[in-house]
Scaffold this motif. Structure first.
Motif, short mmCIF file in Angstrom:
data_model
loop_
_atom_site.label_atom_id
_atom_site.label_comp_id
_atom_site.label_asym_id
_atom_site.label_seq_id
_atom_site.Cartn_x
_atom_site.Cartn_y
_atom_site.Cartn_z
N ALA A 276 -19.47 6.11 3.39
CA ALA A 276 -18.63 7.15 2.82
C ALA A 276 -19.08 7.58 1.43
O ALA A 276 -18.76 8.69 0.99
CB ALA A 276 -17.18 6.68 2.76
N TYR A 277 -19.83 6.73 0.74
CA TYR A 277 -20.18 6.98 -0.64
C TYR A 277 -21.58 7.56 -0.81
O TYR A 277 -22.09 7.68 -1.92
CB TYR A 277 -20.07 5.67 -1.44
N VAL A 290 -18.25 12.89 4.64
CA VAL A 290 -17.14 13.02 3.70
C VAL A 290 -16.30 11.75 3.72
O VAL A 290 -15.95 11.25 4.79
CB VAL A 290 -16.26 14.22 4.07
N PRO A 291 -15.96 11.19 2.55
CA PRO A 291 -15.10 10.00 2.52
C PRO A 291 -13.68 10.35 2.95
O PRO A 291 -13.05 11.25 2.40
CB PRO A 291 -15.15 9.55 1.06
N ASP A 356 -9.00 3.28 -2.06
CA ASP A 356 -8.39 2.37 -1.09
C ASP A 356 -7.45 1.35 -1.75
O ASP A 356 -7.10 0.33 -1.16
CB ASP A 356 -9.44 1.65 -0.24
N SER A 357 -7.00 1.68 -2.96
CA SER A 357 -5.96 0.87 -3.59
C SER A 357 -4.58 1.43 -3.32
O SER A 357 -3.57 0.78 -3.59
CB SER A 357 -6.19 0.79 -5.11
N THR A 390 -5.35 0.40 3.55
CA THR A 390 -6.15 1.57 3.87
C THR A 390 -7.61 1.26 3.63
O THR A 390 -7.95 0.30 2.93
CB THR A 390 -5.70 2.79 3.02
N GLY A 391 -8.48 2.04 4.24
CA GLY A 391 -9.92 1.87 4.07
C GLY A 391 -10.58 3.23 4.04
O GLY A 391 -10.01 4.23 4.52
N VAL A 392 -11.78 3.29 3.49
CA VAL A 392 -12.48 4.56 3.33
C VAL A 392 -13.65 4.62 4.31
O VAL A 392 -14.59 3.82 4.23
CB VAL A 392 -12.99 4.75 1.90
#
Length: 483
Positions: A276-277, A290-291, A356-357, A390-392
């Motif tokens: 994603a990065y 795209v993230p 993702d925080s 959550t996750g990216v």
């Protein structure tokens, strides 16, 4: 598209100032991810650094210590020629702290869902390549888990696809019939059910149709850290966690120079496995990958109670077509996630967002009472969400991963853009990239599906298209030409 810095500022956060603002890439993980069940007990190598300082040079530097990066490193160590003597893995946070360590642990090949789209874009054989490639992962992962004796709760089971919407069920049956007409051999493993017995077969209330085939599940964090133990023991791999890469530039004398928050290192070849990065280091991919955030949780029953037995993994589609994936664990707990339909219209909460925080607010309560609402026999179970996170993920414009040599950049390779479906895609893609890196062969001489090859044409198509024309927003309108 807004930069990550802009997105974080909107949320009242900021990127850690490891470099001057002008030099910080727009796409770095935040430093404070929310707690996730899979990582509740940190592995001894989570924050590992093999050496106090970065090695001055490596034959190969891999950016990212998740599934993609570690898979590539494993195959370089185990199968590459003697030309690869040193490998360094650079990870922005702890090992496997990103999407891999925050996913649902569901290794489910897609045997028919998106295959018609791939057939339309690349022909029948191109569609079959993808399905068969994903199927091969189930057996490949089983073999590697057994060979390396990795304790990661790997399990083979049947996965059950469920449709509770009548119209969607009819469309799914039509797709299934189309796959049979294509004479795909792998469809021998698929059983499709319709009629009044469906609800009793799958156990999902209101089910109108369901399908069953072989899949797997695992504890993804333990799998990756188990692999890291294996590759570090060889002495060929140097792992450097909490070392975000801030730029990659070509060296006039050959190879590339990687600038990190802790100094520079040089590599003959580099593999971008930061999913994603990736656009922070390869801006040409800023519209291609795209993230995007997703949501996942763990559901448990009260202490002293026994959870109703579920022997399968699931993909459930409700009457309003909200999709969730579900993995039943041996301890009676449930891992379930998805619900994109509930937050898709709130783009700022998930699209082009790497934080993702923070939970996705519009979906954070969706899985309360999910088991009671969805499954027969769970009405009085007392099941409730124990941990939610959550996750990216990296979503690609045309819904296919980008694998291979970066166009116009010799000795730089990409393995990213898995659309939240990396479990049955990454392992053998990493094997192929390792082969390309060590043997200097083109991707066509590997078994990677042709539609996965990263090309300038794919890059240009995404950069000239609109968000609505892509697959990321769920429109399914990505323009594509046959390879």
């Amino acid at each position: 598209m807004k930069t990550v810095s802009e997105s974080l500022e909107r949320l009242g956060l900021s990127v850690p100032p490891t470099k001057p603002a002008s030099e910080v890439p727009k796409c770095l993980p935040v430093s404070n991810p929310a707690k996730c069940f899979w990582q509740s007990e940190k592995h001894k190598l989570h924050d590992h650094r093999s050496t106090e300082e970065l090695p001055p040079h490596s034959d190969v530097v891999i950016i990212g210590a998740g599934y993609a990066g570690v898979s590539t490193a494993y195959h370089l160590v185990k199968e590459a020629s003697d030309s690869i003597k040193s490998i360094t893995i650079l990870e922005a946070r702890g090992a496997c702290s990103g999407a891999t360590g925050r996913n649902g642990g569901h290794m489910r090949p897609d045997l028919y869902g998106h295959i018609p789209t791939y057939v339309e874009r690349g022909g029948v054989q191109a569609g079959a390549e993808i399905a068969e490639f994903e199927i091969a992962h189930v057996k490949a992962i089983k073999r590697i888990v057994e060979a390396e004796k990795i304790d990661c709760d790997f399990t083979l089971s049947r996965t059950i696809d469920v449709w509770c919407n009548e119209e969607s069920a009819k469309k799914a049956k039509a797709v299934y019939d189309q796959m049979l007409e294509n004479n795909f051999e792998y469809m021998d493993d698929v059983i499709f059910y319709t009629g009044k017995e469906v609800e009793g077969i799958c156990g999902v209330k209101g089910a109108k149709a369901c399908a069953s085939y072989t899949a797997g599940s695992m504890w993804p964090y333990k799998f990756i850290l188990g692999l890291i133990e294996v590759i570090l023991a060889t002495g060929k791999v140097n792992l450097q966690t909490h070392t975000p890469v801030t730029s990659v530039t070509s060296d006039p004398n050959g190879g590339v120079i990687l600038q990190t928050a802790r100094g520079k290192t040089h590599a003959s070849k580099v593999v971008y496995a930061n999913n994603a990065y990736i656009s922070g280091l390869l801006p040409e991919y800023d519209q291609n990958i795209v993230p995007c955030k997703g949501i996942c949780c763990r559901i448990t029953v009260p202490e002293g109670s026994t959870a109703p037995l579920l022997n399968n993994t699931y993909i459930n589609r409700t009457e309003d077509n909200t999709l969730s994936y579900l993995v039943a664990r041996s301890d009676g707990s449930i891992i379930v996630g998805g619900a994109a339909a509930k937050f898709r219209n709130h783009k700022d909460q998930w699209y082009n967002n790497v934080d993702d925080s923070i939970l996705i607010d519009s979906a954070k309560d969706y899985y309360n009472d999910y088991m009671q609402r969805t499954y027969r026999g769970w009405e009085n179970s007392g099941a409730k969400v124990d941990n939610i996170w959550t996750g990216v993920m990296g979503y690609s414009y045309d819904s296919n991963p980008h694998v291979g040599e970066v166009p116009g950049k010799p000795n730089q390779f990409v393995l990213a853009g898995f659309n939240g479906h990396g479990m049955p895609v990454i392992w053998l893609s990493g094997k192929a990239v390792a082969k390309m890196v060590s043997e200097n062969i083109p991707i066509e001489q590997t078994n990677v599906p042709r539609l996965f090859k990263t090309t300038q044409e794919r890059i240009d198509r995404a950069r000239s298209g609109s968000e609505e024309e892509g697959d990321i927003l769920g429109t399914g309108n990505a323009k594509a030409t046959k390879p």
